[in-house]
Design an enzyme around this catalytic site. Sequence first.
Site, PDB file in Angstrom:
ATOM      1  N   SER A  24      45.947 -17.536   1.073  1.00 36.69           N
ATOM      2  CA  SER A  24      44.438 -16.549  -0.537  1.00 36.69           C
ATOM      3  C   SER A  24      44.590 -17.191  -1.739  1.00 36.69           C
ATOM      4  O   SER A  24      43.916 -17.051  -2.332  1.00 36.69           O
ATOM      5  CB  SER A  24      44.649 -15.359  -0.231  1.00 36.69           C
ATOM      6  N   ASN A 111      52.665  -5.749  -1.408  1.00 37.47           N
ATOM      7  CA  ASN A 111      51.949  -4.677  -1.503  1.00 37.47           C
ATOM      8  C   ASN A 111      51.522  -4.305  -2.440  1.00 37.47           C
ATOM      9  O   ASN A 111      50.161  -3.882  -2.928  1.00 37.47           O
ATOM     10  CB  ASN A 111      52.261  -4.168   0.119  1.00 37.47           C
ATOM     11  N   THR A 156       1.057   4.708  -8.195  1.00 34.93           N
ATOM     12  CA  THR A 156       1.574   4.505  -6.129  1.00 34.93           C
ATOM     13  C   THR A 156       1.639   4.449  -5.937  1.00 34.93           C
ATOM     14  O   THR A 156      -0.078   3.833  -5.764  1.00 34.93           O
ATOM     15  CB  THR A 156       0.998   6.309  -6.541  1.00 34.93           C
ATOM     16  N   HIS A 157       1.841   3.998  -4.232  1.00 37.46           N
ATOM     17  CA  HIS A 157       1.368   3.291  -3.843  1.00 37.46           C
ATOM     18  C   HIS A 157       1.232   1.484  -4.037  1.00 37.46           C
ATOM     19  O   HIS A 157       0.210   0.894  -3.416  1.00 37.46           O
ATOM     20  CB  HIS A 157       0.447   4.307  -3.137  1.00 37.46           C
ATOM     21  N   SER A 278       6.447 -26.094 -11.581  1.00 33.96           N
ATOM     22  CA  SER A 278       6.654 -27.033 -10.359  1.00 33.96           C
ATOM     23  C   SER A 278       6.881 -28.487 -10.070  1.00 33.96           C
ATOM     24  O   SER A 278       6.106 -28.804 -11.087  1.00 33.96           O
ATOM     25  CB  SER A 278       5.491 -26.312  -9.327  1.00 33.96           C
ATOM     26  N   ASN A 286       6.820 -20.392 -12.896  1.00 32.54           N
ATOM     27  CA  ASN A 286       7.002 -19.561 -11.582  1.00 32.54           C
ATOM     28  C   ASN A 286       8.101 -18.533 -12.511  1.00 32.54           C
ATOM     29  O   ASN A 286       9.144 -18.367 -13.520  1.00 32.54           O
ATOM     30  CB  ASN A 286       7.912 -20.758 -11.292  1.00 32.54           C
ATOM     31  N   TYR A 318      49.321  -0.793   4.422  1.00 25.22           N
ATOM     32  CA  TYR A 318      48.809  -2.306   4.512  1.00 25.22           C
ATOM     33  C   TYR A 318      48.696  -2.983   5.249  1.00 25.22           C
ATOM     34  O   TYR A 318      49.576  -3.372   6.404  1.00 25.22           O
ATOM     35  CB  TYR A 318      49.599  -3.232   3.590  1.00 25.22           C
ATOM     36  N   GLN A 323      43.522  -8.582   2.499  1.00 24.91           N
ATOM     37  CA  GLN A 323      43.274  -9.370   1.463  1.00 24.91           C
ATOM     38  C   GLN A 323      41.866 -10.089   1.163  1.00 24.91           C
ATOM     39  O   GLN A 323      41.888 -10.678   0.442  1.00 24.91           O
ATOM     40  CB  GLN A 323      43.865 -10.933   2.565  1.00 24.91           C
ATOM     41  N   LYS A 326      39.383  -9.354  -1.998  1.00 23.83           N
ATOM     42  CA  LYS A 326      39.127 -10.497  -3.407  1.00 23.83           C
ATOM     43  C   LYS A 326      37.638 -11.047  -3.136  1.00 23.83           C
ATOM     44  O   LYS A 326      36.753 -10.617  -4.028  1.00 23.83           O
ATOM     45  CB  LYS A 326      40.189 -11.222  -3.700  1.00 23.83           C
TER      46      LYS A 326
HETATM   47  N1  ARG Z   1      47.863 -12.049  -0.138  1.00 19.31           N
HETATM   48  C1  ARG Z   1      48.459 -10.845   0.019  1.00 19.31           C
HETATM   49  C2  ARG Z   1      46.718  -9.968  -0.165  1.00 19.31           C
HETATM   50  O1  ARG Z   1      46.390 -10.471  -0.439  1.00 19.31           O
HETATM   51  C3  ARG Z   1      49.058 -10.536  -0.942  1.00 19.31           C
HETATM   52  C4  ARG Z   1      49.760  -9.278  -0.522  1.00 19.31           C
HETATM   53  C5  ARG Z   1      50.150  -9.672   0.893  1.00 19.31           C
HETATM   54  N2  ARG Z   1      51.622  -7.996   1.742  1.00 19.31           N
HETATM   55  C6  ARG Z   1      51.954  -8.946   2.999  1.00 19.31           C
HETATM   56  N3  ARG Z   1      52.625  -7.613   3.575  1.00 19.31           N
HETATM   57  N4  ARG Z   1      52.051  -9.954   3.317  1.00 19.31           N
HETATM   58  O2  ARG Z   1      46.875  -8.801   0.032  1.00 19.31           O
END
Ligand code: ARG
Length: 465
Positions: A24, A111, A156-157, A278, A286, A318, A323, A326
Amino acid sequence: MSNRMWGGRFAEGPDAIMEEINASIDYDRKLYQQDIAGSKAHVRMLAARNIVAGEDAETIAKGLDTIQAEIEAGAFEFSRALEDIHMNIEARLAELIGPTAGRLHTARSRNDQVATDFRIWVRDTLDTLDEQVTALIQALAERALEHAGDVMPGFTHLQSAQPVTFGHHLMAYVEMFARDRGRMRDARARMNECPLGAAALAGTSFPIDREMTAESLGFDRPTANSLDAVSDRDFVLEALSAAAISSMHLSRLAEEIVIWCSAQFGFVTLSDRFSTGSSIMPQKKNPDAAELVRAKTGRIYGGLTALLVMMKGLPLAYSKDMQEDKEQAFDALPSLSLALAAMTGMVRDLVPNTREMKKAAGSGYSTATDLADWLVRVLGIPFREAHHVTGRIVALAVERGVALHRIPLEDMQAVEPRITADIFTVLTVDKSVRSRTSYGGTAPANVRKQARRWLQRLEREAKKG
Ligand code: ARG
């Protein structure tokens, strides 16, 4: 080679595809500051509780500062083999200070570490969004005050309904964005609990001080259940839902701007700063910024939906699925931020064509309700009957292709003999809006009051800091 951090029981290193799906670091490197702040708070707490030596804690904290400087200077080498930001930083720490680095991860797991880092990021991002929504509310209220008395058609509408003022229309959005801000604040208040110290899932046998780490990272308190701490993603979900609703509001306003600045409506002119031309049609200007604000909604809803679906089948605690939270937030929340900034710029710059709006406000028999209300008020006719009488007068106007106030008195009297010339006092759009003084109504005096109330409130908030 197996992973240095967890490879003890592994004979072989990961397949290249495993590395690719597992890593990640390409996106969670964004969390380096939060990760370093979390680690420093953690190790200082460990020292305060005599779990690591004070000297070691300071060596670790200093090493972390060095790493932060390296990252900020672009001198840090991120490695996919080290999976994520947490292990990239820890591995570099070991290079810098040797085996002492290994003490940092006492009484902690990735975690609770990632849950903490990400909470801080979401929380701080909500704070930025709050400021941006506030700026938009301010811009809208200022423009509303300026145009509290300028009449436009209310729809309205998307059919002409009754005249309203442009200021009133803008103030409707102030209410919407104020609720959005409220939702962001609610989410922030609820999420501000620190997961650090929940460790992998069950807590730890070390005598840690969770209050201390929570406080030093700006949280209100530690989370109360270690399983929940590492597996809860409500905090992102709430931020994303608040963002989704806000982007929906932005999109409605954007859509209105697109309509308003068409040649057919001609209600507003966008500034050059927020329009494009354009390459083939020289006459075009635009409303791209408005269109893109409208479009961003898709990816923001997408982030919310993706995360809701991703979470729904996960047993406690977890799972690596998490992951994937994010990237969604990293895309959706900055998208909202950009959309807010663009909308604020457009609102500040746009020039309402008040004459066009007023002309349009008078078309479509928009004061028919005023006529019916006059029949009720002055002649004491029940509203349903007044509605019918008015309908017949409107039909006359349609037949002749004229506005309501252009129908001669005698012709109105042919429909309802008790009508007097006084009727003409309510048939213009200005009279119509001025008469709508009920609380929340479009009367310019009301609009001015509401706009001022908001501007004063924002000023008070700004003073309080
Ligand atoms: N990169 C992981 C995430 O974003 C971190 C946590 C990983 N934990 C694990 N037990 N492998 O979730």
